[in-house]
Design a protein around this motif. Structure first.
Motif, PDB file in Angstrom:
ATOM      1  N   ILE A  31       1.658 -57.162  19.610  1.00 54.73           N
ATOM      2  CA  ILE A  31       1.802 -56.608  20.962  1.00 54.73           C
ATOM      3  C   ILE A  31       0.959 -55.336  21.154  1.00 54.73           C
ATOM      4  CG2 ILE A  31       4.056 -57.634  21.416  1.00 54.73           C
ATOM      5  CD1 ILE A  31       5.218 -54.797  20.605  1.00 54.73           C
ATOM      6  N   LEU A  32       0.140 -55.015  20.173  1.00 58.76           N
ATOM      7  CA  LEU A  32      -0.802 -53.886  20.257  1.00 58.76           C
ATOM      8  C   LEU A  32      -0.127 -52.537  20.497  1.00 58.76           C
ATOM      9  CD1 LEU A  32      -3.678 -55.663  22.206  1.00 58.76           C
ATOM     10  CD2 LEU A  32      -3.754 -54.899  19.842  1.00 58.76           C
ATOM     11  N   ARG A  37     -12.161 -54.252  23.351  1.00 62.50           N
ATOM     12  CA  ARG A  37     -11.459 -53.497  24.366  1.00 62.50           C
ATOM     13  C   ARG A  37     -10.805 -54.459  25.355  1.00 62.50           C
ATOM     14  NH1 ARG A  37     -16.810 -51.102  26.878  1.00 62.50           N
ATOM     15  NH2 ARG A  37     -17.335 -52.757  28.323  1.00 62.50           N
ATOM     16  N   GLY A  38      -9.928 -53.908  26.168  1.00 66.38           N
ATOM     17  CA  GLY A  38      -9.214 -54.734  27.142  1.00 66.38           C
ATOM     18  C   GLY A  38      -8.441 -55.822  26.430  1.00 66.38           C
ATOM     19  N   ILE A  39      -8.508 -57.001  27.018  1.00 70.73           N
ATOM     20  CA  ILE A  39      -7.708 -58.112  26.530  1.00 70.73           C
ATOM     21  C   ILE A  39      -8.214 -58.625  25.174  1.00 70.73           C
ATOM     22  CG2 ILE A  39      -8.970 -59.975  27.718  1.00 70.73           C
ATOM     23  CD1 ILE A  39      -5.135 -59.511  27.647  1.00 70.73           C
ATOM     24  N   ALA A  58       1.530 -45.926  24.957  1.00 67.15           N
ATOM     25  CA  ALA A  58       0.738 -47.113  25.287  1.00 67.15           C
ATOM     26  C   ALA A  58       1.560 -48.293  25.790  1.00 67.15           C
ATOM     27  CB  ALA A  58      -0.086 -47.537  24.076  1.00 67.15           C
ATOM     28  N   CYS A  59       2.779 -48.482  25.265  1.00 70.01           N
ATOM     29  CA  CYS A  59       3.488 -49.714  25.646  1.00 70.01           C
ATOM     30  C   CYS A  59       4.037 -49.614  27.060  1.00 70.01           C
ATOM     31  CB  CYS A  59       4.588 -50.056  24.648  1.00 70.01           C
ATOM     32  SG  CYS A  59       6.105 -49.083  24.808  1.00 70.01           S
ATOM     33  N   ARG A  83       2.547 -62.554  25.084  1.00 73.72           N
ATOM     34  CA  ARG A  83       1.849 -62.421  23.800  1.00 73.72           C
ATOM     35  C   ARG A  83       2.730 -62.891  22.654  1.00 73.72           C
ATOM     36  NH1 ARG A  83      -2.790 -58.899  23.756  1.00 73.72           N
ATOM     37  NH2 ARG A  83      -2.702 -59.034  21.493  1.00 73.72           N
ATOM     38  N   ARG A 114      -8.884 -56.631  22.739  1.00 72.91           N
ATOM     39  CA  ARG A 114      -8.475 -55.637  21.744  1.00 72.91           C
ATOM     40  C   ARG A 114      -7.627 -56.299  20.669  1.00 72.91           C
ATOM     41  NH1 ARG A 114      -7.621 -49.878  22.268  1.00 72.91           N
ATOM     42  NH2 ARG A 114      -5.702 -49.037  21.427  1.00 72.91           N
ATOM     43  N   PHE A 138      -8.490 -50.382  15.751  1.00 74.38           N
ATOM     44  CA  PHE A 138      -8.588 -51.335  16.849  1.00 74.38           C
ATOM     45  C   PHE A 138     -10.029 -51.792  16.955  1.00 74.38           C
ATOM     46  CE2 PHE A 138      -5.068 -48.572  18.291  1.00 74.38           C
ATOM     47  CZ  PHE A 138      -4.086 -49.541  18.436  1.00 74.38           C
TER      48      PHE A 138
END
Lengths: 617, 237
Positions: B127-128, B150-152, B47-48, B98, B154, B147
């Motif tokens: 940082i999710l 969704r998107g920003i 993901a990152c 972030r 999240r 989580f």
């Protein structure tokens, strides 16, 4: 309906239904696709049925509520057979008149005929209308001939013949070969060869194997999958049956968004009827082949159209994609070999089996065969669904079929391929539309959305619109898509507000490339397209916003002012009446003015002024 | 013994067991690839996007997440091409927006020659990377957090934004967070994680608070041993 146990029995049933129908019997077909339904065509259907009762014509005149005919701009549409008379913009109370005049007396009702805007001639038959004439409605055309809830109707037009042919001695490998030879490529966006995907899934170790119909159509403005599911669910089922047989799958899923209630209803009925008839279930037509279909309703997340996210959603997890280094054909649903294709692709399958791969190959371009349905929307005269052979030019679609731009305005661009497609400028209007040609100019086939824009469209604003959509629809799993699209949107927003900086364009281009390279799934990997393609073809517009703080199209509110030209103003007071904030004022027959402090730049005065006295600058 | 495959990473010939990821193979060969969401105790996630590398298989070169992509014979991996570095620079700039303070992020930024992010600082902290959520699910096995949005929008959240009923207060999420943004403290026999309180157990022998009660109950449940068994601290056993 009685269960059929063999292919021959199904064939006999087809014949029986076909023979029982009198081709000379009058039939009134009313389009009950989503577009016409919103005009109220269900009421029209009811009125026709009531009128038939009233005039004691039951059994003598058929009334059929069909799926979408595509010419949504002119709905509600009614077709009278056997003469094939085409009525458009039919009033909800016109049923009685149509039956009395046209059906019983053969009189044409002039005011309901389509008028060719160029020649001003009235056109009597559907296939003579320019909108239809230039199309090739192989997949979509059947919609008009069947009631989507009537399996008999589908059988009457030869439905399930392809299934009979396949189960009557075609080896699964031969079926795959046929689809491969036909050159059918996925209509959902990727454009991958359907035959190769089938083959990979068939050869992949592991049982059971699954097939999925992706009906999670989510592009703004695109509704061809919806209209196919609503109008002809049987053809999709037939395609899936053939695919399942070829792949060796016994379970199929149709993943359809819950926002498409009519599609959900019609496909559910079609599945139930197919089970009843015995063409879904165990030992289909005595061939030993088992197959059944489950319908899964999606919650409306755009990203669930991405196949790995869709699979996660079917499994009950949140709809987030995973890296596709191992394809679903190897490990898909529940980690089993899975073939996933879009609605329109499945609907093409029976056609290929019935008419042969060679015939299919004869349509289209070198690497894109067959037809494609496009949703032609935006600033276009003939809004609707159009099915055209691959290789047709954009110009033909926009002008010959679409009838050009309303109010004689100038064509500016067409956005092809949905929100993550690209904007194609006028200089490419002669582009022959197919998978590869669209990619070459920075756009893509996508699902086939086509949004036409005129000269009053600001391309920065358009890019911002699509970016906002994608920002909201990003699942948020990977950084480039979640944060990158968000930050890109903020930059674009600044530009439209007149706060753009010289270095912004460089930043956007750099970000765009890195987002494409770095994103986890197709959503992120195509998200910068609308920005990059508008930047490629309309860079001067971006520059005007940044350097001159000017919106050339007169759209971005922060950069425009509305004024009234005293020479042209007649003092008709229309602008003063329509202005929601009393910014436009003036006495009767005197020149009006706009108070800039009050004006909210809604543009209502500009739109309403008959004398072009309101100016944008 | 797993079958070995040979590949090259930055020109260096490497042998690695089939089934390992490029990141694992590179790490074993002392080749550094920055990463934030990958953790050897957790399933690959990808993901990152910091660990992107460029691979060539046949003629086509493309970028893949090295934490997921498995090694294969003849694979050519490049960890530092301009394309790769551009993705990493974008990712770290986006993450700095972030959280522009944490040393772990600053260090990666320095390595990439990124001094400051050009994006507006939103200072969200998290940082999710999802390590907390995945540890809770995959290692602890309770899925107390997940989580939401969704998107920003999240974020890491508890069910219905309330005190998470499944949480055993083990603190694994706190421990695993690479940017240390999950607050935890212990005071007067209560452990507080995020904003939720969990009473601690006193050792039956020494009388010191040593573990959250819910964690001990969970041990008892999964081992099928009586709770009393766990109510003595490690030192007193």
């Amino acid at each position: 309906m009685k269960k059929v146990k063999t292919a021959q029995e199904l064939k006999n049933l087809q014949e029986e239904i076909k023979n029982s129908r009198d081709p000379e019997k009058p039939c009134i077909t009313i389009c009950a696709g989503t577009g016409c339904l919103t005009y109220g065509s269900q009421k029209l259907v009811d009125n026709f049925r009531a009128e038939i009762e009233k005039q004691n014509l039951k059994g003598k005149v058929e009334v059929r509520a069909s799926g979408c005919h595509g010419f949504c701009e002119r709905g509600p549409l009614v077709v009278i057979n056997p003469q094939n008379i085409f009525y458009q913009r039919v009033g909800l109370d016109d049923a009685e008149e149509i039956i009395k005049e046209t059906v019983l007396n053969g009189q044409i009702i002039d005011r309901l005929l389509y008028v060719d805007p160029v020649t001003q001639e009235k056109i009597l038959h559907e296939d003579e209308i320019p909108f239809y004439k230039r199309q090739m409605r192989l997949v979509f055309g059947m919609n008009g001939n069947i009631d989507p809830n009537s399996l008999e109707d589908y059988l009457a037009i030869g439905g399930y013949s392809a299934l009979i042919k396949v189960l009557n001695g075609m080896e699964p490998e031969a079926v795959i070969e046929e689809i491969k030879t036909a050159g059918l490529r996925g209509r959902g966006g990727g454009g991958f060869s359907m035959g190769l995907k089938w083959e990979a899934t068939r050869k992949a170790p592991g049982l059971p194997k699954y097939i999925i119909c992706n009906a999670d159509e989510g592009d703004p403005g695109a509704y061809m999958d919806r209209s196919l599911l609503e109008g002809n669910p049987y053809s999709i089922l037939e395609g899936m049956l053939i695919g399942a047989y070829a792949i060796g799958s016994d379970t199929g899923y149709i993943y359809v968004r819950n926002e498409y209630p009519l599609a959900v209803k019609n496909i559910t009925i079609a599945v139930d009827k197919a089970r009843e008839l015995g063409i879904l279930g165990k030992d289909i037509l005595g061939s030993g082949f088992d197959f059944d279909v489950l319908i899964v309703r999606g919650g409306g997340a755009f990203v669930c159209g991405e196949e790995t996210a869709l699979i996660a959603s079917i499994e009950g997890r949140s709809g987030e994609p995973r890296a596709k280094y191992v394809f679903p054909s190897e490990r898909g649903l529940y980690n089993k070999p899975t073939n996933i294709n879009n609605v329109e692709t499945w609907a093409n399958v029976p056609l290929i089996i019935n008419k042969g791969a060679e015939w299919y190959r004869s349509i289209g371009t070198e690497n894109s065969k067959g037809t494609k349905i496009f949703a032609l929307v935006g600033k276009i005269n003939n809004t609707g669904l159009v099915e055209v052979p691959m290789g047709i030019t954009l110009r033909e679609i926009v002008y010959d079929i679409g009838g050009g731009i309303p109010k004689g305005r100038k064509f500016k661009a067409v956005q092809v391929g949905g929100p993550s497609g690209g904007c194609i400028p006028e200089s490419h209007l002669d582009l022959q539309v197919d998978f590869d040609a669209l990619s070459k100019v920075g756009s893509m086939m996508g699902s086939g959305g086509m949004i036409v824009m005129d000269d009053r469209t600001c391309m920065v604003d358009v890019a911002l619109y699509f970016l906002k959509f994608l920002e909201e629809e990003s699942c948020g799993k990977c950084t480039p898509c979640r944060e990158g699209v968000h930050q890109m949107r903020l930059i674009l927003e600044r530009i439209t507000e007149g706060n753009g900086k010289e270095e912004d364009l460089k930043t956007i281009e750099w970000m765009g490339k890195a987002i494409i390279d770095g994103s986890l799934c197709g959503l992120g990997a195509t998200a910068p397209n609308p920005v990059l393609s508008t930047l490629r073809y309309f860079r001067d517009e971006y520059e005007a916003h940044i350097k001159e703080k000017r919106c050339p199209a007169g759209v971005c509110k922060a950069l425009i002012t509305y004024t009234i030209d005293p020479e042209l103003c007649t003092g008709c007071m229309v602008c003063a009446k329509i202005c929601p904030v009393e910014a436009a004022t003036g006495e009767k027959k005197e020149v009006h003015t706009i108070d800039q402090d009050k004006c909210i730049k809604c543009g209502a005065c500009f739109e309403s002024c008959k004398f072009d006295a309101v100016k944008v600058s | 013994m797993a079958e070995m495959v040979s590949l090259t990473i930055d020109g260096l010939k490497i042998h690695a067991p089939a089934g390992t990821t490029i990141l694992e193979a590179a790490t074993d060969a002392n080749i550094y690839i920055p990463h934030l969401c990958s953790n050897e105790e957790l399933a690959p996630y990808g993901a990152c996007r910091l660990c992107m590398v460029e691979i060539t298989q046949g003629e086509r070169a493309r970028l893949v997440a090295s934490c997921i992509f498995e090694v294969a014979d003849g694979l050519e991996v490049k960890t530092n091409t301009e394309r790769v570095l551009n993705v990493r620079r974008l990712v770290i700039e986006l993450l700095l927006a972030r959280n522009n303070k944490h040393p772990a992020l600053r260090k990666i930024a320095d390595e990439l020659g990124v001094k400051e992010t050009r994006f507006p600082i939103e200072q969200k902290g998290c940082i999710l990377c999802g390590q907390c959520v995945r540890t809770c699910r995959e290692v602890v096995g309770v899925s107390a957090i997940g989580f939401s949005g969704r998107g920003i929008t999240r974020k890491i959240a508890t069910p219905f934004m309330e005190s998470p009923p499944n949480c055993i207060a083990c603190g694994s999420c706190v421990y695993v967070c690479p940017v240390q943004v999950i607050p935890m403290k212990e005071e007067n026999g209560v452990r507080t994680i995020m904003k939720y309180d969990y009473p601690m157990q006193k050792c039956r022998k020494c009388g010191q608070y040593f573990a959250p009660k819910k964690q001990l109950e969970y041990f008892s449940k999964i081992t099928n041993l009586p709770l009393e068994h766990f109510e003595t601290c490690v030192d007193c056993r």
